[in-house]
Design a protein around this motif. Structure first.
Motif, PDB file in Angstrom:
ATOM      1  N   THR A 186      -1.627  -7.283   2.108  1.00 21.17           N
ATOM      2  CA  THR A 186      -0.508  -6.390   1.838  1.00 21.17           C
ATOM      3  C   THR A 186       0.712  -6.787   2.673  1.00 21.17           C
ATOM      4  OG1 THR A 186      -1.986  -4.553   1.321  1.00 21.17           O
ATOM      5  CG2 THR A 186       0.247  -3.995   1.993  1.00 21.17           C
ATOM      6  N   VAL A 243      -1.998   1.041  -4.741  1.00 25.36           N
ATOM      7  CA  VAL A 243      -1.594  -0.339  -4.496  1.00 25.36           C
ATOM      8  C   VAL A 243      -0.540  -0.717  -5.527  1.00 25.36           C
ATOM      9  CG1 VAL A 243      -2.307  -2.753  -4.361  1.00 25.36           C
ATOM     10  CG2 VAL A 243      -3.855  -0.948  -3.572  1.00 25.36           C
ATOM     11  N   ALA A 272      -8.031   1.213   3.078  1.00 21.80           N
ATOM     12  CA  ALA A 272      -7.069   0.527   2.213  1.00 21.80           C
ATOM     13  C   ALA A 272      -6.675  -0.822   2.804  1.00 21.80           C
ATOM     14  CB  ALA A 272      -5.835   1.408   2.025  1.00 21.80           C
ATOM     15  N   LEU A 317       0.842  -1.192   0.000  1.00 22.22           N
ATOM     16  CA  LEU A 317       0.000   0.000   0.000  1.00 22.22           C
ATOM     17  C   LEU A 317       0.876   1.241   0.000  1.00 22.22           C
ATOM     18  CD1 LEU A 317      -2.699  -0.993   2.643  1.00 22.22           C
ATOM     19  CD2 LEU A 317      -3.074  -0.669   0.190  1.00 22.22           C
TER      20      LEU A 317
END
Length: 412
Positions: A167, A385, A160, A140
């Motif tokens: 992530t 991203v 996010a 991220l």
């Protein structure tokens, strides 16, 4: 009589339970809860297959700190002594200690459990996983998060993270806070993304606002430098100002573009980084090269020529085939065509300004002639991203509500 017996047995049971509790406390030597060892934060390491860095903050000045770690579900643990530093205080703020444990000799793709302690206070067991052997991962990316109350930053970061829970780490592109000596802002910034900090590493980039004092004059970024124990592999004398790390098949280089703010202390600030950057780029064997820095390489407002930063670094980006340069500062999202020697070239470098993740907007944020996509997030914050594998590098930009702003990919 029956009631009296119940009371007696209840009293006996309570005494036994209390004895067991106090025995276990005295045996372990620890009391307290997470609130005593707060703000646990993972920070990127140079080699995240085998290394990990964890820090935590406490008001227990002068106490010893340690981290206990074990493979998940294992009974055998290792104790690591933590480094301790007293965080700078400004304007009569409360003093805090930051403890940092550097963990080495880890195994790739392995889940670990850990807990941290300060004096007789100890956290609960928590978990993290080391970088796997696979080259595929997601990261991220958050543009400038500086704010007044940090509610927008908290919503952006949490949205996010909820959307991309797989992530590997996250990047904050500078101007993390609006003022680098404001304790309230650092705490609000941390609280807004506390779930990320406690789970995955941050790769911080220093912005110009980290180098301002409470009177809005230029100052050494002591709080930033104390807070983030990034890899100490940067230029000699500037080790935590600039650094590099690897993840998957990507080599990340974090440059520091705050020459204007720091020139009084470091007259050759950019020149020192230029020499280090060339050496760093020449030595990496990774397929992909990504540069992270707060300011871009062109004069602002844009009038064509490279600025001081671009004059120092752009030719090295061309020579060593840097694939992607991510910047912040101007609070808008923009993606250029691939550029080499200042001209469009499919083999060149793509430059992306990453927008804003906090509440600060700039309605005059400039659009450049070489921008293929431009979007000024005046309506809401945004995030990016990065998705990498051996054969492809993808970048997607999203509004806070999930609406897509842009997508691009590089193949080689």
């Amino acid at each position: 009589m029956v009631k009296k017996k119940k009371y007696i047995w209840g009293f006996i049971f309570t005494c036994i339970a209390a004895s067991i509790y106090f025995y276990s406390v005295s045996k372990s030597g620890y009391t307290g809860s997470d609130s005593d060892v707060g703000q646990i934060m993972h920070v990127v390491a140079a080699d995240m297959k085998h290394e990990h860095t964890i820090s935590w903050k406490t008001s227990a000045l002068g106490s010893l700190g340690s981290l206990e770690i074990r493979p998940k579900q294992s009974k055998n643990s290792t104790m690591i002594n933590a480094e301790a530093v007293e965080l700078p205080t400004y304007n009569g703020g409360k003093p805090f200690m930051l403890y940092t444990a550097h963990i080495t000799k880890l195994s790739p793709g392995t889940e670990y459990e850990y807990r941290v302690s300060t004096g007789k206070r100890q956290s609960a067991w928590k978990e993290f996983k080391t970088e796997p052997e696979s080259t595929a991962f997601k990261a991220l990316i958050f543009g400038d998060s500086q704010s007044v109350d940090y509610k927008d930053w908290a919503n952006t970061a949490q949205t996010a993270w909820k959307s991309y829970p797989d992530t590997a780490f996250f990047i904050n592109m500078g101007d993390l806070v609006d003022n680098g000596q404001d304790d309230y802002q650092w705490n609000a910034w941390f609280d807004g993304a506390s779930k990320l900090f406690a789970t995955i590493p941050i790769a911080p980039v220093m912005g110009n606002h980290e180098a301002y004092n409470l009177d809005w004059k230029m100052a050494l970024p002591d709080y930033y430098l104390s807070l983030f124990s990034v890899p100490a592999n940067g230029p000699a004398g500037l080790e935590r100002y600039a650094y590099s790390y690897d993840y998957g098949d990507v080599h990340f280089i974090v440059l520091n573009t705050q020459a204007e703010e720091l020139r009084s202390w470091y007259p050759d600030f950019l020149k020192q980084q230029q020499k280090w950057l060339e050496k760093d780029l020449s030595q990496t064997q990774k397929k992909w090269k990504v540069v992270l820095m707060h300011r871009g390489i062109w004069k602002n407002p844009f009038n064509g020529p490279l600025d001081e930063i671009g004059s120092m670094f752009a030719s090295l980006f061309d020579t060593y085939h840097v694939d992607l340069v991510l910047t912040g500062h101007v609070h808008s999202y923009a993606r250029t065509a691939a550029l080499k020697n200042g001209r469009r070239d499919p083999s060149g470098t793509i430059y992306i300004t990453t927008g804003r993740s906090g509440e600060k907007v700039w309605d005059k944020s400039p659009r450049k002639p070489m921008d293929e996509v431009y979007y000024n997030p005046l309506d809401m914050p945004n995030y990016l991203v990065l998705e990498a594998s051996h054969d492809i590098l993808k970048v997607a930009a999203f509004k806070q509500n999930g609406e897509t702003i842009d997508q691009t990919e590089i193949k080689k």
